[in-house]
Design an enzyme around this catalytic site. Sequence first.
Site, PDB file in Angstrom:
ATOM      1  N   ARG A  43       0.829  -1.207   0.000  1.00  0.00           N
ATOM      2  CA  ARG A  43       0.000   0.000   0.000  1.00  0.00           C
ATOM      3  C   ARG A  43       0.866   1.260   0.000  1.00  0.00           C
ATOM      4  NH1 ARG A  43      -3.835  -0.796   4.354  1.00  0.00           N
ATOM      5  NH2 ARG A  43      -2.435   0.343   5.684  1.00  0.00           N
ATOM      6  N   GLY A  48       6.662   1.400   5.489  1.00  0.00           N
ATOM      7  CA  GLY A  48       7.564   0.471   4.800  1.00  0.00           C
ATOM      8  C   GLY A  48       7.546   0.671   3.295  1.00  0.00           C
ATOM      9  N   CYS A  49       6.374   0.838   2.735  1.00  0.00           N
ATOM     10  CA  CYS A  49       6.244   1.015   1.289  1.00  0.00           C
ATOM     11  C   CYS A  49       6.872   2.330   0.837  1.00  0.00           C
ATOM     12  CB  CYS A  49       4.779   0.924   0.873  1.00  0.00           C
ATOM     13  SG  CYS A  49       4.059  -0.705   1.200  1.00  0.00           S
ATOM     14  N   THR A  50       6.732   3.366   1.652  1.00  0.00           N
ATOM     15  CA  THR A  50       7.355   4.649   1.342  1.00  0.00           C
ATOM     16  C   THR A  50       8.872   4.519   1.385  1.00  0.00           C
ATOM     17  OG1 THR A  50       5.448   5.876   2.156  1.00  0.00           O
ATOM     18  CG2 THR A  50       7.553   7.066   2.069  1.00  0.00           C
ATOM     19  N   ALA A  53      10.018   2.622  -1.792  1.00  0.00           N
ATOM     20  CA  ALA A  53       9.884   3.435  -3.000  1.00  0.00           C
ATOM     21  C   ALA A  53      10.924   4.552  -3.030  1.00  0.00           C
ATOM     22  CB  ALA A  53       8.472   4.009  -3.100  1.00  0.00           C
TER      23      ALA A  53
END
Length: 158
Positions: A43, A48-50, A53
């Site tokens: 998401r 974590g995803c930020t 990325a």
Amino acid sequence: MADAKRLEAGNDAPPFTLPDDTGKNVSLADFKGRKVIVYFYPRAMTPGCTKQACDFTSSFAELRGAGYDVIGISPDTPEKLAKFRSTEDLTITLLSDSDKAVMTSYGAFGEKQNYGRTVMGVIRSTFVIDADGKIEQAQYNVKATGHVGRLLKQLELA
């Protein structure tokens, strides 16, 4: 619930066409002749995803120089991906797999452990695909923090 079918080095990368953060369709075939890192994340705009990325964006010039493109795929809408790109100043390609069909074809959606419970969800995964569309590396259940650095070492770029 059965485990998702996992891909391995030597498999053909499953083809896909998905909308990017502007709504434009992007296909894996668009990258034929170049190496591609395709990664799946749960998401946009979560910690974590930020981190993952932003790490790919920070390493993008180095990866491009070595002949790699980077594609991040999540179930988020193109509108949410546009906000993610803008908020974090991301330079990598972001694609929306809202029905999770591409994730499923890569074995990146299925049963996983989340806080000690078995749930269905996105399995954070990364695939290195060669210029001919063959998988060179298939990594499942990767940790967001430090992943890009480890990948750069595996690709002998760091």
